[in-house]
Design an enzyme around this catalytic site. Sequence first.
Site, PDB file in Angstrom:
ATOM      1  N   GLU A 140      52.778  58.607 -37.787  1.00  0.00           N
ATOM      2  CA  GLU A 140      53.074  59.687 -36.855  1.00  0.00           C
ATOM      3  C   GLU A 140      52.951  59.142 -35.439  1.00  0.00           C
ATOM      4  OE1 GLU A 140      50.294  62.959 -37.079  1.00  0.00           O
ATOM      5  OE2 GLU A 140      51.053  63.812 -35.214  1.00  0.00           O
ATOM      6  N   LYS A 187      66.957  79.985 -31.262  1.00  0.00           N
ATOM      7  CA  LYS A 187      67.771  79.083 -30.454  1.00  0.00           C
ATOM      8  C   LYS A 187      67.673  77.630 -30.918  1.00  0.00           C
ATOM      9  CE  LYS A 187      69.377  81.965 -27.378  1.00  0.00           C
ATOM     10  NZ  LYS A 187      70.833  82.202 -27.326  1.00  0.00           N
ATOM     11  N   PRO A 190      66.862  73.674 -27.757  1.00  0.00           N
ATOM     12  CA  PRO A 190      65.768  72.715 -27.557  1.00  0.00           C
ATOM     13  C   PRO A 190      65.815  71.579 -28.593  1.00  0.00           C
ATOM     14  CG  PRO A 190      64.938  74.965 -27.445  1.00  0.00           C
ATOM     15  CD  PRO A 190      66.363  75.050 -27.906  1.00  0.00           C
ATOM     16  N   GLY A 353      27.415  68.415 -31.363  1.00  0.00           N
ATOM     17  CA  GLY A 353      27.744  68.558 -29.953  1.00  0.00           C
ATOM     18  C   GLY A 353      26.925  67.605 -29.111  1.00  0.00           C
ATOM     19  N   CYS A 380      24.372  67.761 -37.673  1.00  0.00           N
ATOM     20  CA  CYS A 380      24.071  66.781 -36.628  1.00  0.00           C
ATOM     21  C   CYS A 380      23.255  67.436 -35.508  1.00  0.00           C
ATOM     22  CB  CYS A 380      25.360  66.148 -36.131  1.00  0.00           C
ATOM     23  SG  CYS A 380      25.036  64.532 -35.410  1.00  0.00           S
ATOM     24  N   LEU A 381      23.871  67.779 -34.369  1.00  0.00           N
ATOM     25  CA  LEU A 381      23.096  68.489 -33.346  1.00  0.00           C
ATOM     26  C   LEU A 381      22.494  69.759 -33.954  1.00  0.00           C
ATOM     27  CD1 LEU A 381      22.169  68.857 -30.406  1.00  0.00           C
ATOM     28  CD2 LEU A 381      24.301  70.083 -29.988  1.00  0.00           C
ATOM     29  N   GLU A 404      17.345  63.994 -25.307  1.00  0.00           N
ATOM     30  CA  GLU A 404      18.697  64.123 -24.746  1.00  0.00           C
ATOM     31  C   GLU A 404      18.727  65.257 -23.703  1.00  0.00           C
ATOM     32  OE1 GLU A 404      21.792  64.994 -27.650  1.00  0.00           O
ATOM     33  OE2 GLU A 404      23.378  64.856 -26.144  1.00  0.00           O
ATOM     34  N   HIS A 506      27.623  64.376 -40.735  1.00  0.00           N
ATOM     35  CA  HIS A 506      28.738  65.315 -40.588  1.00  0.00           C
ATOM     36  C   HIS A 506      29.465  65.428 -41.930  1.00  0.00           C
ATOM     37  CE1 HIS A 506      28.774  65.883 -36.201  1.00  0.00           C
ATOM     38  NE2 HIS A 506      28.442  64.616 -36.094  1.00  0.00           N
ATOM     39  N   GLU A 508      31.287  67.528 -42.977  1.00  0.00           N
ATOM     40  CA  GLU A 508      32.616  68.149 -42.839  1.00  0.00           C
ATOM     41  C   GLU A 508      33.747  67.127 -42.885  1.00  0.00           C
ATOM     42  OE1 GLU A 508      30.261  68.095 -40.501  1.00  0.00           O
ATOM     43  OE2 GLU A 508      31.058  67.849 -38.476  1.00  0.00           O
TER      44      GLU A 508
HETATM   45  N1  GLN Z   1      24.039  64.805 -29.187  1.00  0.00           N
HETATM   46  C1  GLN Z   1      23.391  64.486 -30.419  1.00  0.00           C
HETATM   47  C2  GLN Z   1      23.156  62.985 -30.579  1.00  0.00           C
HETATM   48  O1  GLN Z   1      23.819  62.205 -29.953  1.00  0.00           O
HETATM   49  C3  GLN Z   1      24.166  65.043 -31.603  1.00  0.00           C
HETATM   50  C4  GLN Z   1      25.529  64.451 -31.758  1.00  0.00           C
HETATM   51  C5  GLN Z   1      26.417  65.222 -32.719  1.00  0.00           C
HETATM   52  O2  GLN Z   1      26.153  66.383 -33.000  1.00  0.00           O
HETATM   53  N2  GLN Z   1      27.473  64.605 -33.214  1.00  0.00           N
HETATM   54  O3  GLN Z   1      22.353  62.582 -31.352  1.00  0.00           O
END
Ligand code: GLN
Length: 551
Positions: A140, A187, A190, A353, A380-381, A404, A506, A508
Site C-alpha cells: 500500500e 459523481k 474526482p 499513553g 500499559c499506562l 514520569e 499491549h 491489543e
Molecule cells: N508512558 C508510560 C511509559 O512510558 C506508558 C506507555 C504506554 O502506555 N504505552 O512507561
Amino acid sequence: MTKHIFVTGGVVSGLGKGLSGSSLGRLLKARGLRVAMQKLDPYLNVDPGTMNPFEHGEVFVTDDGGETDLDLGHYERFVDENLTTNSNATTGSIYSSVIAAERRGDYLGKTVQVIPHITNEIKRRINRLVSDDVDVIITEVGGTVGDIEILPFLEAIRQFRLDVGRNNVCYVHVTLVPFIGPSGEQKTKPTQHSVTELRSRGIQPDAIVCRSEEPISSHLRRKISNLCDVPVEGVVNAADARSLYEIPLVLHNEGLDNYVCDLLGLGELEIDLAPWQALVKRVEEADTSVRIGLIGKYVSLPDAYLSVVESLNHAGIHHGADIEIEWIQAEEVEGMLAAGRLRDLDGIVIPGGFGERGVEGKIAAAGYAREHNIPCLGLCLGMQVMTIDYARNVLGLANANSTEFDSRTLHPVIDLMESQRDVTDMGGTMRLGAYVAQLKPGSRVARAYGEEVVSERHRHRYEFNPKYRTRFEESDLQISGESPDGRLVEFIELDNHPFWIGTQAHPEFKSRPDRPAPLFRDFISSAMGRAEGRNPQLPSIAADAAATADS
Ligand code: GLN
C-alpha cells in the site's frame, strides 16, 4: 515468481485503502495463497514512533519491536500473519539509508539523486518481503495521488512493473465516488481526475475500488470503466459497510479477487470464505449491548486507540455482544465522577499513553472501578495508573506516583529501570516488541490465557518499581505475571473484584477477529455480567475462561 499488488489512493485521504488492501489480502489467503503485506509512507519521520497520536493515530507495534503505521494492524487482523518492521518504510527511513550510504562512499563519487537512488531504495524495501514462502505481496502506498511527497513512490512502483514483468504486477486504485446532495447524484469526476493524475506518472490502474456511501449503479460503473480505460469487471464498488469485517465479502461479491487472480495468472483456486462469513454473521447477530468507558487523552481521534477498539470488538464478536464505546476524556473524569456519570458503565478500559495530561483522571477512574466493582482493564499506562491508585488509596503511600509525572515523588511506585535513566535520544529507548511473561499458576490472568508462559508486545519506558513489590503482594493485589528473570512486573490483578486487571504490555496488538486477546475476552465477559445486572463472581468467569481458553 512472487506477484505484486500495489494499492494507491486518490481524491481524499482516509478512504480505507488499508482496509481494501487487507480485505484483498484476506481473500487471496482464503484461496490458499501465501500473502505478505507492507505499507510505504511518504512522510519524513523515520517511523511513526515519535508522532503525536492526534497527528497519525495509533502507533502499531510488531513482535520485533517495529513502531509502525496503524494500517499494519489492519493487515495483521485481516490476513492473520505477524508482520515485522520490514513491512513499513517511510520517506524518512529511505532517505536515512541513502544518505548513510552516501556518507560511506557507496556511490563512488556519483551525484546522489531521487531517481535512481531514492527510487532504487524504495524498490529494495519492496523486495525485502520477497521470499520462497510468499505468493503475493500487497504494497500500500500511503497518502493520496497528487501529493508532492508521493512522487518517488509512484515512480518506483511504475519501474517495478518493468523490472519484474507486466504479468507479475497489478495496480489497484482506491477512489471516492461522492454523493452531491443538491443534485442528488453520485459523481465520477474526482475518480477520473485522480486516474488522470496516476496516468501522468505512467501508471494505468488495472482495478479501481470505488468507495461510496450508497452502492453505485451499473451505469456509473460503465462510465468509470470507459473514461478510465479499466475493464468493467475491474471497477468494483465498496459502498460503506456496516462492519469493517464485511469488506472482504463485499469485495468478493464485486469480483475483485477473481479479477486480480486472473490478471496475475494465479490460476483457478477455490476460495474458502466460510469461516469469514461465520464471523460476519456473528457480528450481525450480536444481541447484547455492553457499555465500555474508554478513558483516554486522545479520545477526539478514535484512531489513536484503533487496536484497543478492535480488540473490544473481537471480544464482543466472541460473546455475541455489541460493544458501545463511551469515549471519556481523562481530564473530565473527576467532574464526571462527582456527577455520578460513570456509574452506568459496564466496564472501564484505561489504555496506554504518554505524558502527564489527564493522568489524575485515569487514576481516579481506576479507583472508582476498584471501589464500585466495575470491571476494569488497564493497558500499559493503564496498569501504571491502577498501581498508583492502589498505592495511594489502599496501601496508604501518600502521593505515590510514576516518576514520569512527578520526578520527586516520595513513593515512585512506577519508575525508570536503571538502564534507561541516562538515555536522552527519543528514538528506540523504550522496551519495544514481544516479551515473554511467566504467569502465576491459578491466577485470573493465567486462567484467561490458559497457559503460563505468554508473549505480548510492549512499548513503554517506565516499569513497576520492584522496591514496592512486597508491599503490594502482602495485600489483595497479586502480581500475576512477571518477566522470566522475575525483575519486571507484567500483570497485576485484584482479588475479591469481578475484574480489575492491568498489564504492562499491549495485548491489543495481537487480538484477531476470530481469536480475541484473552484479557479482552474475559473483560467483556465480566462486563456482560454487570450489564445483565448480575455481579459476576470468580467461578463463572473461571468457567467462561476454561470454556474459551482453547477456542
Ligand atoms: N508512558 C508510560 C511509559 O512510558 C506508558 C506507555 C504506554 O502506555 N504505552 O512507561
